[in-house]
Design an enzyme around this catalytic site. Structure first.
Site, short mmCIF file in Angstrom:
data_model
loop_
_atom_site.label_atom_id
_atom_site.label_comp_id
_atom_site.label_asym_id
_atom_site.label_seq_id
_atom_site.Cartn_x
_atom_site.Cartn_y
_atom_site.Cartn_z
N GLN A 277 45.37 37.22 25.02
CA GLN A 277 45.31 36.75 23.65
C GLN A 277 45.23 37.91 22.67
O GLN A 277 45.92 37.94 21.65
CB GLN A 277 44.10 35.82 23.48
CG GLN A 277 43.99 35.19 22.11
CD GLN A 277 45.07 34.15 21.87
OE1 GLN A 277 45.65 33.61 22.81
NE2 GLN A 277 45.37 33.87 20.60
N CYS B 123 47.77 32.06 54.85
CA CYS B 123 47.16 33.15 55.61
C CYS B 123 47.54 34.49 54.98
O CYS B 123 48.68 34.96 55.11
CB CYS B 123 47.60 33.11 57.06
SG CYS B 123 46.79 34.37 58.08
N GLY C 93 48.33 39.99 22.26
CA GLY C 93 49.47 39.28 21.69
C GLY C 93 50.67 39.33 22.62
O GLY C 93 50.55 39.15 23.82
N GLY C 94 51.83 39.59 22.06
CA GLY C 94 53.05 39.63 22.86
C GLY C 94 53.00 40.68 23.95
O GLY C 94 53.58 40.51 25.03
N SER D 228 42.92 27.84 56.90
CA SER D 228 43.52 26.72 56.16
C SER D 228 44.74 26.14 56.87
O SER D 228 45.50 26.85 57.54
CB SER D 228 43.94 27.18 54.76
OG SER D 228 42.83 27.53 53.99
N SER E 125 36.00 27.52 42.93
CA SER E 125 34.83 27.53 42.05
C SER E 125 34.07 26.22 42.14
O SER E 125 32.83 26.19 42.07
CB SER E 125 35.26 27.80 40.60
OG SER E 125 35.75 29.11 40.45
N ALA F 186 43.97 20.74 55.53
CA ALA F 186 42.57 21.20 55.57
C ALA F 186 42.45 22.50 54.80
O ALA F 186 42.85 23.56 55.28
CB ALA F 186 42.13 21.41 57.02
N LEU G 111 29.56 38.01 53.43
CA LEU G 111 30.57 39.07 53.34
C LEU G 111 31.80 38.60 52.57
O LEU G 111 32.25 39.28 51.64
CB LEU G 111 30.97 39.52 54.75
CG LEU G 111 32.05 40.60 54.81
CD1 LEU G 111 31.55 41.89 54.18
CD2 LEU G 111 32.47 40.86 56.26
N GLU G 112 32.36 37.46 52.94
CA GLU G 112 33.59 37.01 52.29
C GLU G 112 33.39 36.82 50.80
O GLU G 112 34.20 37.27 49.98
CB GLU G 112 34.08 35.70 52.91
CG GLU G 112 35.37 35.20 52.28
CD GLU G 112 35.89 33.92 52.90
OE1 GLU G 112 37.03 33.54 52.58
OE2 GLU G 112 35.17 33.31 53.70
#
Length: 380
Positions: free
Chosen positions: A337, A158, A340-341, A127, A367, A131, A240-241
């Site tokens: 959720q 990286c 809770g706290g 990256s 995704s 890009a 693999l990745e």
């Protein structure tokens, strides 16, 4: 639902489970290993695993490894993630090592693969600021000079560069009609003059880095494989990745689910455990079903890859990565959720699972990119 495993795989899983429970099973242990959770990798723990032979699980026997397949590698990744072992350096190491194994010179193979078995770390850098998903838009340049190459440009995001012995760099050696042509892989020692590694602070702590190359000279022997052929070389590593990321996040999803289940069984409100209320009971049932579906998908794709290791399973590997990373994020959000706290308290660890799972739907191909790849395999 219990897995049907061979005796060898069952023993491997049990050994990893016992190790993680003993060495990093409590928050206090993990805090000591990770500077209070800021670091994602403990070299101390990593080298203990190296001593047990686990880091070479997918390394050929000729280089000191165990020479096992995708099935065993996925089990190792899943179980260490479930056990919260802080060994983030392993994933980038095994991705880079596979590239050296396929395309590297014998000297490169011995340096890297034997180092993996001993507990050394490797990184891979693709990256750039301009890009990310569009890998073909890379602009970091490698120009021929004085019998070698001079690198100039910036890389970003990286992972583990600050821990690595070498960085597998993808840089542009020529401008071709096709944007995916003219890219080359290089083996760059992390202490090479002209390379600056600068950490990027994130909500997850220290893991990723910017890399700055300023007249960084590499000898011709630093080329990994064939000049200008990095793109097709990279394509051979997609299985693999994606499977590495899928297996890690399946482990995270399992941990989030089990921790949530333990909590709703014990936490009482209105005179009974909160898990007995239909609103939570049905969510637990749905989540358990989704978890089982993800596990079956991952196991099946791993078996297919082991049966045909030279084939690229673009659709199947992308499905596994998409399903497991999105499920891990969902499971952690559900845990937040239902706790809770307490879901926000570092003592309970659910917030850490959320941080690690959210980013998994971005790195290694978002995704959205995975869905696009899957759609293309259907001719769309």
């Amino acid at each position: 639902m219990p897995r049907v495993l061979t005796d060898e795989r069952r023993d491997l899983v049990k050994a990893i489970t016992d190790f993680c429970r003993r060495e990093c099973g409590t928050k206090e242990q993990r805090d000591l290993l990770t500077a209070g959770g800021r670091d994602h990798h403990s070299q101390q723990l990593y080298e203990k695993m190296a001593g047990l032979g686990w880091l070479g699980i997918a390394v050929p026997e000729a280089y000191g490894g165990a020479g096992m397949g995708m099935g065993e590698l996925c089990l190792f990744l899943e179980e260490t993630a479930y056990g919260r072992a802080p060994i983030s350096g392993f994933s980038t190491t095994i991705i880079a090592a596979a590239a050296y194994e396929k395309f590297g010179s014998e000297e490169q193979k011995r340096t890297v693969l034997e180092g993996v078995v001993r507990g050394r770390i490797e990184a891979i850098s693709m990256s750039e600021p301009g890009a990310g998903s569009d890998v073909g838009a890379l602009s970091c340049r490698a120009e021929r000079k004085n019998g070698g190459y001079v690198i100039n440009g910036q890389k970003t995001w990286c992972s583990n560069a600050h821990l690595a012995d070498h960085i597998l760099l993808i840089a542009r050696t020529s401008q071709e009609e096709s944007k995916h042509a003219g890219l080359t892989q290089f083996m760059v020692p992390a202490d090479t003059p002209g390379l600056e590694i600068r950490g990027i602070d994130t909500m997850g702590g220290r893991e990723v880095n910017d890399l700055y190359f300023t007249d960084c000279y590499l000898p011709e022997s630093a080329v990994v494989g064939t000049e200008g052929q990095a793109w097709p070389q990279l394509m051979t590593g997609l299985n693999l990745e994606r499977m590495i990321l899928a297996a890690l996040m399946l482990g995270v999803a399992r941990r989030a689910f089990d921790d949530t289940l333990d909590y709703v069984r014990q936490r009482e409100q209105f005179g009974r455990p909160i898990g007995s209320f239909q609103a939570l009971k049905h969510r637990i049932a749905d989540n358990a079903t989704e978890l089982e579906c993800a596990r079956l998908l991952l196991d099946d794709v791993a078996a297919q890859i082991d049966a045909a290791p030279d084939k690229v399973f673009a659709r199947e590997a992308s499905m596994a990565k998409l399903k497991c990373t999105e499920l891990a994020k969902h499971m952690a959000l559900e845990g937040m959720q239902m706790l809770g706290g307490y879901g926000y308290a570092t003592e309970y660890g659910m917030e850490a699972l959320l941080r690690s799972s959210v980013v998994s739907t971005v790195y290694g191909g978002t995704s959205e990119i995975q869905r696009d790849i899957i759609g293309r395999t259907y001719g769309l």
